[in-house]
Design an enzyme around this catalytic site. Sequence first.
Site, PDB file in Angstrom:
ATOM      1  N   SER A  16       0.852  -1.184   0.000  1.00  0.00           N
ATOM      2  CA  SER A  16       0.000   0.000   0.000  1.00  0.00           C
ATOM      3  C   SER A  16       0.889   1.235   0.000  1.00  0.00           C
ATOM      4  O   SER A  16       2.013   1.201   0.516  1.00  0.00           O
ATOM      5  CB  SER A  16      -0.890   0.017   1.252  1.00  0.00           C
ATOM      6  OG  SER A  16      -1.566   1.262   1.388  1.00  0.00           O
TER       7      SER A  16
ATOM      8  N   TYR B 141      -1.224  -0.372  10.426  1.00  0.00           N
ATOM      9  CA  TYR B 141      -1.441  -0.758   9.029  1.00  0.00           C
ATOM     10  C   TYR B 141      -0.233  -0.368   8.179  1.00  0.00           C
ATOM     11  O   TYR B 141       0.249  -1.162   7.369  1.00  0.00           O
ATOM     12  CB  TYR B 141      -2.705  -0.085   8.503  1.00  0.00           C
ATOM     13  CG  TYR B 141      -3.033  -0.417   7.063  1.00  0.00           C
ATOM     14  CD1 TYR B 141      -3.610  -1.640   6.734  1.00  0.00           C
ATOM     15  CD2 TYR B 141      -2.781   0.494   6.038  1.00  0.00           C
ATOM     16  CE1 TYR B 141      -3.923  -1.950   5.419  1.00  0.00           C
ATOM     17  CE2 TYR B 141      -3.090   0.199   4.722  1.00  0.00           C
ATOM     18  CZ  TYR B 141      -3.665  -1.023   4.415  1.00  0.00           C
ATOM     19  OH  TYR B 141      -3.964  -1.321   3.105  1.00  0.00           O
TER      20      TYR B 141
END
Length: 209
Positions: free
Chosen positions: A90, A103
Amino acid sequence: MSGPVRAREWDLAAYETLAERWAELVREDGDPDVLVNCAGFMELRDFRSTPWDLGERLLRVDLIAPMRLMHLAAPAMAARRAGCVVNVSSMAGRVPMRGCAFYGAAKAGLALASENAALDLAPHGVHVVTVFPGPVRTALEQRARSQVRDTRGARLIPTGDPVVLARRIVAACLRGRRWLVYPAIYVLGDRYNRLGAAVTSAFSPAPLE
């Protein structure tokens, strides 16, 4: 090539069971030619208000589980001198964003593990693709938007199409590309990391919790 598709439901947080699940898959269907590590979840919360068990689950699902699956798939692929592993990281693992400590850590770790594995596996005929998506219209993205303040800046964040991303991942596998950033505008944040970090530090919306 087309054929029947069978789905299996695995709890990726219980990564200690993945070897058993993988062995079962191989017995029934043979060694996979392609592994796509795209399962995961995202929680946008201030670091102080993130319960430790939630943070740990994020690390298990988004980092440890894909590394374990890649580790299980690699030996057979290397023995055949063929195979492709796709690791979906990501842009949150490339530049800092509010509410993304766990995350972002998981995705940053997966990205570097993926790129290191690519170096190790390439001489054995195994291709590894590391994917860096920005926001893409998925259930994960919709939930993430629901967890931050609805600001004009948040509404203007460039968002990609999941079908386009899937096609580009397939193309990256077929063409032997090692990296993919999508949507294309996020290439700037990837290439000019300090600039991207400055932009996201200034404009990423604050989490509601």
